[in-house]
Design a protein around this motif. Structure first.
Motif, PDB file in Angstrom:
ATOM      1  N   ILE A 288       0.723  -1.312   0.175  1.00 45.60           N
ATOM      2  CA  ILE A 288      -0.156  -0.216  -0.069  1.00 45.60           C
ATOM      3  C   ILE A 288       0.842   1.143   0.117  1.00 45.60           C
ATOM      4  O   ILE A 288       0.850   2.274  -0.918  1.00 45.60           O
ATOM      5  CB  ILE A 288      -0.792   0.109   1.099  1.00 45.60           C
ATOM      6  N   ILE A 289       1.977   1.521   0.840  1.00 47.99           N
ATOM      7  CA  ILE A 289       2.731   2.359   0.910  1.00 47.99           C
ATOM      8  C   ILE A 289       3.579   2.601  -0.302  1.00 47.99           C
ATOM      9  O   ILE A 289       3.641   3.946  -0.884  1.00 47.99           O
ATOM     10  CB  ILE A 289       3.714   2.309   2.109  1.00 47.99           C
ATOM     11  N   VAL A 290       3.894   1.678  -1.043  1.00 45.25           N
ATOM     12  CA  VAL A 290       4.763   1.873  -2.106  1.00 45.25           C
ATOM     13  C   VAL A 290       3.805   2.289  -3.329  1.00 45.25           C
ATOM     14  O   VAL A 290       4.052   3.025  -4.115  1.00 45.25           O
ATOM     15  CB  VAL A 290       5.419   0.408  -2.594  1.00 45.25           C
ATOM     16  N   GLY A 291       2.640   1.812  -3.405  1.00 44.09           N
ATOM     17  CA  GLY A 291       1.626   2.233  -4.303  1.00 44.09           C
ATOM     18  C   GLY A 291       1.235   3.681  -4.085  1.00 44.09           C
ATOM     19  O   GLY A 291       1.031   4.361  -5.190  1.00 44.09           O
ATOM     20  N   VAL A 292       0.911   4.080  -2.787  1.00 43.78           N
ATOM     21  CA  VAL A 292       0.744   5.297  -2.698  1.00 43.78           C
ATOM     22  C   VAL A 292       1.761   6.251  -3.103  1.00 43.78           C
ATOM     23  O   VAL A 292       1.729   7.232  -3.756  1.00 43.78           O
ATOM     24  CB  VAL A 292       0.232   5.570  -1.230  1.00 43.78           C
ATOM     25  N   THR A 293       3.011   5.910  -2.825  1.00 44.71           N
ATOM     26  CA  THR A 293       4.267   6.898  -2.861  1.00 44.71           C
ATOM     27  C   THR A 293       4.446   6.921  -4.425  1.00 44.71           C
ATOM     28  O   THR A 293       4.624   7.834  -5.026  1.00 44.71           O
ATOM     29  CB  THR A 293       5.408   6.225  -2.443  1.00 44.71           C
ATOM     30  N   GLY A 294       4.525   5.586  -5.075  1.00 43.00           N
ATOM     31  CA  GLY A 294       4.591   5.659  -6.637  1.00 43.00           C
ATOM     32  C   GLY A 294       3.463   6.559  -7.390  1.00 43.00           C
ATOM     33  O   GLY A 294       3.787   7.264  -8.464  1.00 43.00           O
ATOM     34  N   ALA A 295       2.171   6.604  -6.864  1.00 44.82           N
ATOM     35  CA  ALA A 295       1.234   7.212  -7.543  1.00 44.82           C
ATOM     36  C   ALA A 295       1.377   8.863  -7.529  1.00 44.82           C
ATOM     37  O   ALA A 295       0.722   9.560  -8.359  1.00 44.82           O
ATOM     38  CB  ALA A 295      -0.278   6.902  -7.194  1.00 44.82           C
ATOM     39  N   ASN A 296       2.473   9.109  -6.336  1.00 49.46           N
ATOM     40  CA  ASN A 296       2.323  10.585  -5.929  1.00 49.46           C
ATOM     41  C   ASN A 296       3.784  11.152  -6.049  1.00 49.46           C
ATOM     42  O   ASN A 296       3.972  12.385  -5.688  1.00 49.46           O
ATOM     43  CB  ASN A 296       1.670  10.654  -4.715  1.00 49.46           C
ATOM     44  N   LEU A 297       4.683  10.478  -6.783  1.00 46.34           N
ATOM     45  CA  LEU A 297       5.777  11.141  -6.920  1.00 46.34           C
ATOM     46  C   LEU A 297       5.780  12.285  -7.761  1.00 46.34           C
ATOM     47  O   LEU A 297       5.387  12.142  -8.647  1.00 46.34           O
ATOM     48  CB  LEU A 297       6.919   9.992  -7.378  1.00 46.34           C
TER      49      LEU A 297
END
Length: 316
Positions: A288-297
């Protein structure tokens, strides 16, 4: 200043997800003393009353004249009215786990609606990141042994409509925040929620001759604590933070943060309910954290400027 606003928006989305993650615990507490509609009535009554205080004192100024109020009313129909109504009745026919599984798909629905109505483009990396965050939530639920009973058509359909309503709110609010301030949108949402849910609650109790049951929960300390949390933090603060964030960032980026609430719920369950944290909880949370981070870089200053609508103007 613009980049500071963007940074604040990201911080507020994390705060928003944390508050929502805790809200499940307080909702459970409140529902031990009152039915769902009564709980919503008290919740929005308190949130509207609290925000009315700074409005009456002139600390928060609202300017609705000349603005498309019918669009703001449509926004309130999607959230809180549509979301909570579909969710409440959907959970009467389905389990909370099924609701959690379907709720995880809200960022995907938001991404699709934002593309259709706002022409928000997402990169391949962002789309994969959003799906990764959704997969992280699903992984946790599936490993817990949760599943969806597809024979329960009514419950699944109502829960899907609740997710669609929330996705619609994200997209419509993003559009309206070009005209309205976050405070103006929030106050109207809370006011309509209060009037509608309290009217339904009052009418149902009056028809059944059980008006005493409407006020009975107010004698309970745990219920009052729950309502304060749900009304002030989980309704007023989350609405303000979400609307501010949506004025600064794309709806698809904002929506994916909602999956962080799953991580907060896991932490709360471990700290206050004595629930175990297992390896699959950690794996799912990491996804979840990786996904949220990747979507908002950040994609650069140009992209950041396009993502901002205007500064929050609470004071005139």
């Amino acid at each position: 200043m613009e980049q500071q606003g963007i940074k604040l928006a990201y911080l507020l989305t994390v705060v928003n997800a944390s508050i929502i993650g805790l809200s499940f615990l307080f909702t459970k507490m409140a529902l031990e003393y009152a039915n769902p509609i009564d709980t919503l009535a008290f919740r929005f009554a308190l949130s509207f009353a609290v925000m009315t205080i700074p409005v009456l004192l002139g600390r928060v100024r609202l300017h609705y004249r000349g603005k498309p109020l019918y669009k703001a009313l449509l926004l309130a129909v999607t959230y809180p009215l549509g979301f909570f109504t579909f969710q409440t009745f959907g959970l009467q026919h389905a389990t909370s786990s099924e609701g959690g599984i379907l709720y995880a798909f809200t960022p995907v629905l938001t991404m699709l609606l934002a593309f259709i109505f706002l022409k928000e483009a997402t990169t391949v990396r962002q789309r994969l990141s959003i799906f990764l965050s959704v997969f992280g939530v699903l992984f946790i639920f599936v490993m817990k042994g949760s599943s969806i009973d597809w024979t329960n058509v009514t419950g699944m359909f109502l829960l899907f409509l609740s997710c669609l309503a929330f996705a619609g709110y994200n997209v419509l609010a993003r559009s309206l925040l070009r005209t309205f301030s976050p405070a103006e949108i929030t106050y109207m949402m809370l006011g309509i929620g209060f009037v509608t849910f309290f009217a339904v609650s009052l009418a149902s109790h009056a028809a059944a001759g059980t008006l005493d049951l409407l006020v009975a929960p107010l004698a309970s300390g745990p219920f009052l604590v729950s309502i304060v949390y749900l009304g002030v933090l989980s309704s007023l603060v989350t609405a303000l933070t979400a609307n501010y964030a949506l004025s600064k960032m794309e709806a698809s980026k904002m929506s994916v943060f909602s999956n962080l609430s799953t991580i907060v719920s896991i932490a709360v369950g471990a700290m206050f309910l004595g629930e175990d944290i297992t390896l699959y909880h950690l794996i799912g949370s990491a996804l979840i954290i990786v996904g949220v981070t990747g979507a908002n870089l950040s994609l650069g200053r140009k992209k950041i400027k396009q993502g901002s609508l205007h500064s929050d103007r609470i004071k005139a």
